[in-house]
Scaffold this motif. Structure first.
Motif, mmCIF file in Angstrom:
data_model
loop_
_atom_site.group_PDB
_atom_site.id
_atom_site.type_symbol
_atom_site.label_atom_id
_atom_site.label_comp_id
_atom_site.label_asym_id
_atom_site.label_seq_id
_atom_site.Cartn_x
_atom_site.Cartn_y
_atom_site.Cartn_z
ATOM 1 N N MET A 144 50.161 -1.131 9.253
ATOM 2 C CA MET A 144 49.524 -0.513 8.092
ATOM 3 C C MET A 144 50.582 0.150 7.209
ATOM 4 N N ILE A 145 50.420 -0.004 5.899
ATOM 5 C CA ILE A 145 51.292 0.656 4.934
ATOM 6 C C ILE A 145 50.460 1.685 4.192
ATOM 7 N N VAL A 146 50.935 2.938 4.150
ATOM 8 C CA VAL A 146 50.185 4.005 3.476
ATOM 9 C C VAL A 146 51.092 4.700 2.475
ATOM 10 N N ALA A 147 50.719 4.650 1.206
ATOM 11 C CA ALA A 147 51.442 5.362 0.149
ATOM 12 C C ALA A 147 50.563 6.512 -0.330
ATOM 13 N N GLU A 148 51.172 7.702 -0.465
ATOM 14 C CA GLU A 148 50.429 8.880 -0.903
ATOM 15 C C GLU A 148 51.202 9.596 -2.002
ATOM 16 N N GLY A 149 50.645 9.599 -3.207
ATOM 17 C CA GLY A 149 51.260 10.294 -4.326
ATOM 18 C C GLY A 149 52.659 9.798 -4.649
ATOM 19 N N LEU A 150 52.896 8.518 -4.444
ATOM 20 C CA LEU A 150 54.237 7.962 -4.587
ATOM 21 C C LEU A 150 54.665 7.955 -6.063
ATOM 22 N N THR A 151 55.802 8.572 -6.332
ATOM 23 C CA THR A 151 56.322 8.683 -7.702
ATOM 24 C C THR A 151 57.815 8.392 -7.701
ATOM 25 N N LYS A 152 58.264 7.650 -8.727
ATOM 26 C CA LYS A 152 59.693 7.390 -8.876
ATOM 27 C C LYS A 152 60.068 7.465 -10.345
ATOM 28 N N ARG A 153 61.040 8.334 -10.630
ATOM 29 C CA ARG A 153 61.535 8.471 -11.994
ATOM 30 C C ARG A 153 62.990 8.045 -12.050
ATOM 31 N N PHE A 154 63.343 7.355 -13.126
ATOM 32 C CA PHE A 154 64.731 7.016 -13.417
ATOM 33 C C PHE A 154 65.071 7.693 -14.740
ATOM 34 N N GLY A 155 65.711 8.854 -14.658
ATOM 35 C CA GLY A 155 65.968 9.615 -15.866
ATOM 36 C C GLY A 155 64.651 10.096 -16.464
ATOM 37 N N ASP A 156 64.410 9.757 -17.746
ATOM 38 C CA ASP A 156 63.170 10.177 -18.391
ATOM 39 C C ASP A 156 62.070 9.131 -18.289
ATOM 40 N N LYS A 157 62.328 8.038 -17.556
ATOM 41 C CA LYS A 157 61.328 6.987 -17.394
ATOM 42 C C LYS A 157 60.662 7.095 -16.023
ATOM 43 N N THR A 158 59.329 7.117 -16.023
ATOM 44 C CA THR A 158 58.567 7.139 -14.774
ATOM 45 C C THR A 158 58.139 5.719 -14.443
ATOM 46 N N ALA A 159 58.767 5.142 -13.418
ATOM 47 C CA ALA A 159 58.480 3.754 -13.034
ATOM 48 C C ALA A 159 57.230 3.661 -12.177
ATOM 49 N N VAL A 160 57.023 4.650 -11.317
ATOM 50 C CA VAL A 160 55.850 4.697 -10.433
ATOM 51 C C VAL A 160 55.280 6.102 -10.543
ATOM 52 N N ASP A 161 53.976 6.197 -10.836
ATOM 53 C CA ASP A 161 53.382 7.483 -11.205
ATOM 54 C C ASP A 161 52.197 7.835 -10.310
ATOM 55 N N ASP A 162 52.459 8.641 -9.279
ATOM 56 C CA ASP A 162 51.413 9.183 -8.408
ATOM 57 C C ASP A 162 50.537 8.072 -7.820
ATOM 58 N N VAL A 163 51.183 7.098 -7.200
ATOM 59 C CA VAL A 163 50.499 5.930 -6.648
ATOM 60 C C VAL A 163 50.100 6.166 -5.188
ATOM 61 N N SER A 164 48.841 5.907 -4.888
ATOM 62 C CA SER A 164 48.339 6.012 -3.513
ATOM 63 C C SER A 164 47.541 4.753 -3.170
ATOM 64 N N PHE A 165 47.779 4.209 -2.006
ATOM 65 C CA PHE A 165 47.016 3.046 -1.532
ATOM 66 C C PHE A 165 47.280 2.855 -0.049
ATOM 67 N N THR A 166 46.431 2.032 0.574
ATOM 68 C CA THR A 166 46.618 1.665 1.977
ATOM 69 C C THR A 166 46.520 0.157 2.108
ATOM 70 N N VAL A 167 47.508 -0.444 2.752
ATOM 71 C CA VAL A 167 47.489 -1.879 3.035
ATOM 72 C C VAL A 167 47.106 -2.033 4.494
ATOM 73 N N HIS A 168 45.922 -2.587 4.732
ATOM 74 C CA HIS A 168 45.371 -2.656 6.081
ATOM 75 C C HIS A 168 45.803 -3.938 6.801
ATOM 76 N N PRO A 169 45.921 -3.869 8.122
ATOM 77 C CA PRO A 169 46.199 -5.083 8.895
ATOM 78 C C PRO A 169 44.988 -6.006 8.912
ATOM 79 N N GLY A 170 45.235 -7.282 9.194
ATOM 80 C CA GLY A 170 44.152 -8.232 9.329
ATOM 81 C C GLY A 170 43.704 -8.874 8.047
ATOM 82 N N LYS A 171 44.391 -8.616 6.948
ATOM 83 C CA LYS A 171 44.036 -9.225 5.671
ATOM 84 C C LYS A 171 45.292 -9.367 4.823
#
Length: 303
Positions: free
Chosen positions: A1-28
């Motif tokens: 299982m992959i779990v992302a919670e509030g994932l954010t990534k900024r490069f300088g003044d650019k926000t590439a990933v903004d408060d991303v949350s999701f779950t990737v479940h097994p079996g699909k």
């Protein structure tokens, strides 16, 4: 299982990933979609520790990727098929990777045959075509027989046989209870492969739901109707929610009404109908509707 919670990534003044949350479940098979610049590659790089999040967390199998004692046997990754020593042969490249985890040569030979690169395994990877490079990258991802698989554009450059093999193989892996995250721009292929879809746009999650649910929510079913008296039929079916779009002489696409209603109306009025074909919405239609306002690099429409 992959779990992302509030994932954010900024490069300088650019926000590439903004408060991303999701779950990737097994079996699909989970499809990971979004326009260029949406943040998909950055998110996948953060999952496997290649980029450090500015904020938030992401775990694989309950822990951060960097804490895994045997990464190859737990997570198989294909982010850049060109990330190989171009002077090494395919077999040497895989053996070098295998040696870091104590994986035997039998497994190297197994993934070489599994991915169809046996005939070129003795050639230098730098001379590989795009498709062969992709197959080598997939072989590397499979080397440790991992429980989690993360593949970024795995069918890029593959021939139809290779595309079908990837589709069938990732679905087989998911059926074994493994976690599969698959990124692709090929909507027709993703519609045949994914069970669940996560869509990013400008670094944010736009949708996270089963594929069929996304298609239902973001598309409208339509009918293709063909009749020598189409104008009369169009007038008969007219209503506030009905849209008639001409296709070619004598044919139109109609939304907002069912085939049964159109057929009954035509019969009651004695209007001949030469075609009455229901069309359901597609993943491509849903994707374009979802991401229409999130495309960073727009092309000019052709008149």
């Amino acid at each position: 299982m992959i779990v992302a919670e509030g994932l954010t990534k900024r490069f300088g003044d650019k926000t590439a990933v903004d408060d991303v949350s999701f779950t990737v479940h097994p079996g699909k098979v989970t499809g990971f979609l979004g326009p260029n610049g949406a943040g998909k590659s950055t998110t996948m790089r953060m999952i496997v520790g290649l980029d450090r999040p500015t904020a938030g967390t992401v775990t694989v199998g309950g822990g951060a990727y960097r804490t895994l004692r045997s990464p190859l046997t737990e997570v198989g990754v294909l982010l850049d098929a060109k990330a190989v020593h171009t002077g090494r042969t395919a077999r040497e490249h895989l053996r070098a990777m295998a040696a870091t985890h104590g994986i035997g040569r039998d497994r190297v030979n197994e993934v070489i045959e599994l991915t169809g690169i046996g005939s070129v395994a003795g050639k230098r990877a730098g001379k590989f075509s795009l498709g062969m490079g992709q197959r080598l990258g997939i072989a590397a991802a499979l080397l440790g027989d991992p429980h989690t698989l993360i593949l970024d554009e795995p069918v890029n450059g593959l021939d139809p046989e290779g595309v079908r093999w990837v589709r069938q193989f990732v679905r087989h892996l998911a059926s074994e209870g493994r976690t599969v995250l698959l990124s692709s721009h090929l909507m027709s292929e993703m519609s045949q492969t994914a069970d669940h879809v996560i869509v990013l746009g400008r670094g944010k999650v736009l949708a996270d739901a089963p594929l069929a649910e996304i298609v239902r929510a973001w598309t409208r079913a339509s009918l293709v109707v063909r009749s020598p008296r189409l104008a009369e039929l169009a007038q008969a079916v007219a209503g506030p929610d009905v849209v008639v779009t001409p296709l070619d002489p004598g044919a139109a696409e109609i939304t907002g009404i069912t085939a049964a209603v159109v057929g009954d109306l035509a019969a009651s009025l004695g209007i001949p109908v030469h075609e009455l074909t229901p069309r359901s919405g597609s993943l491509e239609d849903a994707y374009l509707a979802l991401t229409g306002e999130s495309v960073e690099y727009k092309t000019k429409e052709i008149a």
